[in-house]
Design an enzyme around this catalytic site. Structure first.
Site, mmCIF file in Angstrom:
data_model
loop_
_atom_site.group_PDB
_atom_site.id
_atom_site.type_symbol
_atom_site.label_atom_id
_atom_site.label_comp_id
_atom_site.label_asym_id
_atom_site.label_seq_id
_atom_site.Cartn_x
_atom_site.Cartn_y
_atom_site.Cartn_z
ATOM 1 N N SER A 6 64.732 57.438 11.546
ATOM 2 C CA SER A 6 63.549 57.407 12.413
ATOM 3 C C SER A 6 62.779 56.110 12.199
ATOM 4 O O SER A 6 62.273 55.858 11.101
ATOM 5 C CB SER A 6 62.648 58.599 12.098
ATOM 6 O OG SER A 6 61.401 58.412 12.725
ATOM 7 N N HIS A 31 66.830 56.802 15.788
ATOM 8 C CA HIS A 31 65.897 57.791 16.324
ATOM 9 C C HIS A 31 64.558 57.102 16.609
ATOM 10 O O HIS A 31 63.918 56.571 15.696
ATOM 11 C CB HIS A 31 65.720 58.912 15.295
ATOM 12 C CG HIS A 31 64.906 60.071 15.761
ATOM 13 N ND1 HIS A 31 65.441 61.124 16.480
ATOM 14 C CD2 HIS A 31 63.586 60.354 15.611
ATOM 15 C CE1 HIS A 31 64.493 62.007 16.744
ATOM 16 N NE2 HIS A 31 63.359 61.564 16.234
ATOM 17 N N ASP A 33 60.825 57.619 18.006
ATOM 18 C CA ASP A 33 59.808 58.625 18.313
ATOM 19 C C ASP A 33 58.771 58.054 19.268
ATOM 20 O O ASP A 33 58.051 57.116 18.920
ATOM 21 C CB ASP A 33 59.121 59.087 17.020
ATOM 22 C CG ASP A 33 60.046 59.942 16.171
ATOM 23 O OD1 ASP A 33 60.512 60.978 16.668
ATOM 24 O OD2 ASP A 33 60.318 59.564 15.012
ATOM 25 N N MET A 35 55.408 58.879 21.245
ATOM 26 C CA MET A 35 54.280 59.827 21.236
ATOM 27 C C MET A 35 53.176 59.314 22.143
ATOM 28 O O MET A 35 52.852 58.120 22.102
ATOM 29 C CB MET A 35 53.741 59.985 19.819
ATOM 30 C CG MET A 35 54.802 60.377 18.797
ATOM 31 S SD MET A 35 54.056 60.684 17.198
ATOM 32 C CE MET A 35 55.510 60.816 16.154
ATOM 33 N N HIS A 64 63.313 60.313 21.170
ATOM 34 C CA HIS A 64 62.639 61.607 21.063
ATOM 35 C C HIS A 64 61.279 61.506 21.748
ATOM 36 O O HIS A 64 60.341 60.923 21.199
ATOM 37 C CB HIS A 64 62.510 61.952 19.568
ATOM 38 C CG HIS A 64 61.798 63.228 19.273
ATOM 39 N ND1 HIS A 64 61.391 63.577 18.010
ATOM 40 C CD2 HIS A 64 61.418 64.271 20.075
ATOM 41 C CE1 HIS A 64 60.783 64.758 18.042
ATOM 42 N NE2 HIS A 64 60.791 65.190 19.284
ATOM 43 N N MET A 66 57.921 62.765 22.706
ATOM 44 C CA MET A 66 56.866 63.751 22.433
ATOM 45 C C MET A 66 55.734 63.411 23.392
ATOM 46 O O MET A 66 54.683 62.891 22.992
ATOM 47 C CB MET A 66 56.443 63.658 20.965
ATOM 48 C CG MET A 66 57.488 64.256 20.036
ATOM 49 S SD MET A 66 57.287 63.745 18.316
ATOM 50 C CE MET A 66 58.229 62.235 18.358
ATOM 51 N N MET A 135 63.085 71.018 15.589
ATOM 52 C CA MET A 135 62.061 70.389 14.746
ATOM 53 C C MET A 135 61.842 71.235 13.492
ATOM 54 O O MET A 135 61.641 72.447 13.589
ATOM 55 C CB MET A 135 60.727 70.282 15.496
ATOM 56 C CG MET A 135 60.690 69.291 16.637
ATOM 57 S SD MET A 135 61.035 67.577 16.183
ATOM 58 C CE MET A 135 59.786 67.239 14.928
ATOM 59 N N GLY A 140 54.678 64.890 15.365
ATOM 60 C CA GLY A 140 53.495 64.025 15.392
ATOM 61 C C GLY A 140 53.447 63.000 14.271
ATOM 62 O O GLY A 140 52.979 61.888 14.473
ATOM 63 N N PHE A 141 53.949 63.385 13.112
ATOM 64 C CA PHE A 141 53.829 62.489 11.957
ATOM 65 C C PHE A 141 55.052 62.579 11.057
ATOM 66 O O PHE A 141 55.661 63.652 10.942
ATOM 67 C CB PHE A 141 52.583 62.851 11.127
ATOM 68 C CG PHE A 141 51.309 62.720 11.924
ATOM 69 C CD1 PHE A 141 50.665 61.494 12.042
ATOM 70 C CD2 PHE A 141 50.790 63.824 12.593
ATOM 71 C CE1 PHE A 141 49.508 61.373 12.819
ATOM 72 C CE2 PHE A 141 49.627 63.713 13.368
ATOM 73 C CZ PHE A 141 48.990 62.480 13.479
ATOM 74 N N GLY A 142 55.393 61.456 10.429
ATOM 75 C CA GLY A 142 56.452 61.446 9.422
ATOM 76 C C GLY A 142 55.894 61.934 8.096
ATOM 77 O O GLY A 142 54.682 62.155 7.959
ATOM 78 N N GLY A 143 56.779 62.126 7.137
ATOM 79 C CA GLY A 143 56.352 62.436 5.773
ATOM 80 C C GLY A 143 55.893 63.852 5.514
ATOM 81 O O GLY A 143 55.260 64.121 4.501
ATOM 82 N N ASP A 173 65.030 67.416 12.613
ATOM 83 C CA ASP A 173 64.068 66.321 12.499
ATOM 84 C C ASP A 173 62.820 66.810 11.776
ATOM 85 O O ASP A 173 62.135 67.722 12.254
ATOM 86 C CB ASP A 173 63.720 65.853 13.928
ATOM 87 C CG ASP A 173 62.760 64.681 13.955
ATOM 88 O OD1 ASP A 173 62.479 64.100 12.892
ATOM 89 O OD2 ASP A 173 62.300 64.347 15.066
ATOM 90 N N GLY A 174 62.562 66.186 10.616
ATOM 91 C CA GLY A 174 61.342 66.494 9.875
ATOM 92 C C GLY A 174 61.621 66.936 8.454
ATOM 93 O O GLY A 174 62.259 67.965 8.239
ATOM 94 N N GLY A 175 61.213 66.123 7.496
ATOM 95 C CA GLY A 175 61.333 66.501 6.087
ATOM 96 C C GLY A 175 62.747 66.526 5.548
ATOM 97 O O GLY A 175 63.027 67.212 4.569
ATOM 98 N N GLY A 195 63.269 59.830 8.112
ATOM 99 C CA GLY A 195 62.242 58.795 8.108
ATOM 100 C C GLY A 195 61.923 58.408 6.678
ATOM 101 O O GLY A 195 62.600 57.570 6.075
HETATM 102 C C1 DX5 Z 1 57.869 63.607 13.619
HETATM 103 C C2 DX5 Z 1 59.032 62.791 14.096
HETATM 104 C C3 DX5 Z 1 60.065 62.522 13.098
HETATM 105 C C4 DX5 Z 1 59.618 61.800 11.841
HETATM 106 C C5 DX5 Z 1 60.508 62.236 10.730
HETATM 107 O O1 DX5 Z 1 57.171 64.076 14.712
HETATM 108 O O2 DX5 Z 1 59.664 63.435 15.209
HETATM 109 O O3 DX5 Z 1 61.186 61.857 13.692
HETATM 110 O O4 DX5 Z 1 59.654 60.412 11.950
HETATM 111 O O5 DX5 Z 1 60.055 61.662 9.553
HETATM 112 P P1 DX5 Z 1 60.358 62.317 8.112
HETATM 113 O O6 DX5 Z 1 61.833 62.240 7.899
HETATM 114 O O7 DX5 Z 1 59.568 61.438 7.203
HETATM 115 O O8 DX5 Z 1 59.861 63.735 8.155
HETATM 116 ZN ZN ZN Z 2 61.554 62.614 15.966
#
Ligand code: DX5
Ligand code: ZN
Length: 227
Positions: A6, A31, A33, A35, A64, A66, A135, A140-143, A173-175, A195
């Site tokens: 990502s 990937h 993102d 938004m 992706h 959003m 998901m 909305g956010f990474g990490g 996608d996510g974590g 990510g």
């Molecule tokens: C969150 C994004 C993800 C995000 C994943 O809304 O869709 O693609 O970047 O990041 P990590 O791997 O850090 O959860």
């Molecule tokens: Zn994503």
């Protein structure tokens, strides 16, 4: 097993170099993102930026969306060079028309599901999709931390794909990190967005290899349960 890093976690000031480095370290997709600050409480980038960085990398762009109205903008993303256009079933656009639009522009179509949305919502469109995105965090956010309670949903999507004999990938996608990737793969996912875990690894090539081998072993182990 495919790894889709990502770019949300990358240095946007050096995005072209980042894409090259991700390609060299064995990634399968990129990937991206998108938004809009409306569908999710964050704003990233749009089609013009994707068009500019398209020439820096030959990997498929897994975009992706959003955004609230993917039907309105899907054509722009296809023309900008998106290979897979993924939109949310919870968006305001008609899902069937959005899939039609993406396919008519020559891209592959994918649908994403937020954590609260059941797997069955995507079933009516499955035969026209190349990928379903489950998901494992609120978009909305990474990490953020991987939501383990999404594992049955990953399996439900995989089982329906296998039951109907479709050629459709299941992306998570996510974590995703070295431990959660094994769980997601065992549940039936075969494309993994990463990510923070990947971008904070000292050696990205090693990290991608470890992600793939872990996913490969875990997926194989549990494949029987889908038969
Ligand atoms: C969150 C994004 C993800 C995000 C994943 O809304 O869709 O693609 O970047 O990041 P990590 O791997 O850090 O959860
Ligand atoms: Zn994503």
């Amino acid at each position: 097993m495919k790894i889709s890093p990502s770019v949300l976690s990358c240095d946007y000031g050096r995005i072209a170099e980042e894409l090259k480095s991700l390609e060299e370290c064995g990634s399968d997709y990129i990937h991206i993102d998108v938004m809009d600050g409306h569908f999710v409480p964050n704003i990233t980038l749009g089609a013009p930026v994707i068009k500019c960085v398209r020439k820096s990398c030959s990997l498929p762009f897994d975009v992706h969306l959003m955004i609230s109205d993917p039907l309105k903008y899907a054509g722009d993303f296809c023309r900008a060079g998106a290979d897979i256009v993924c939109f949310h079933i919870e968006s305001d656009s008609d899902a069937g028309k959005t899939v039609d639009k993406i396919l008519s522009c020559g891209a592959k179509a994918a649908i994403a599901l937020k954590p609260a949305t059941p797997a069955e919502e995507v079933f009516p469109y499955l035969d026209r999709l190349s990928m379903v995105l489950v998901m494992t965090v609120e978009p909305g956010f990474g990490g953020q931390s991987f939501m383990e309670d999404m594992l049955p949903k990953i399996s439900a999507v995989r089982k329906e794909i296998e039951r109907r004999g479709l050629d459709c990938e299941v992306e998570v996608d996510g974590g995703i990190n070295f431990s959660t990737i094994a769980k997601a793969a065992a549940a039936g996912a075969d494309v993994f967005v990463s990510g923070n875990a990947l971008f904070s690894s000292p050696d990205r090539r090693e990290a991608v290899e470890k992600f793939k081998s872990t996913a490969e072993q875990s997926f194989k182990k549990d494949l029987d349960k889908f038969n």
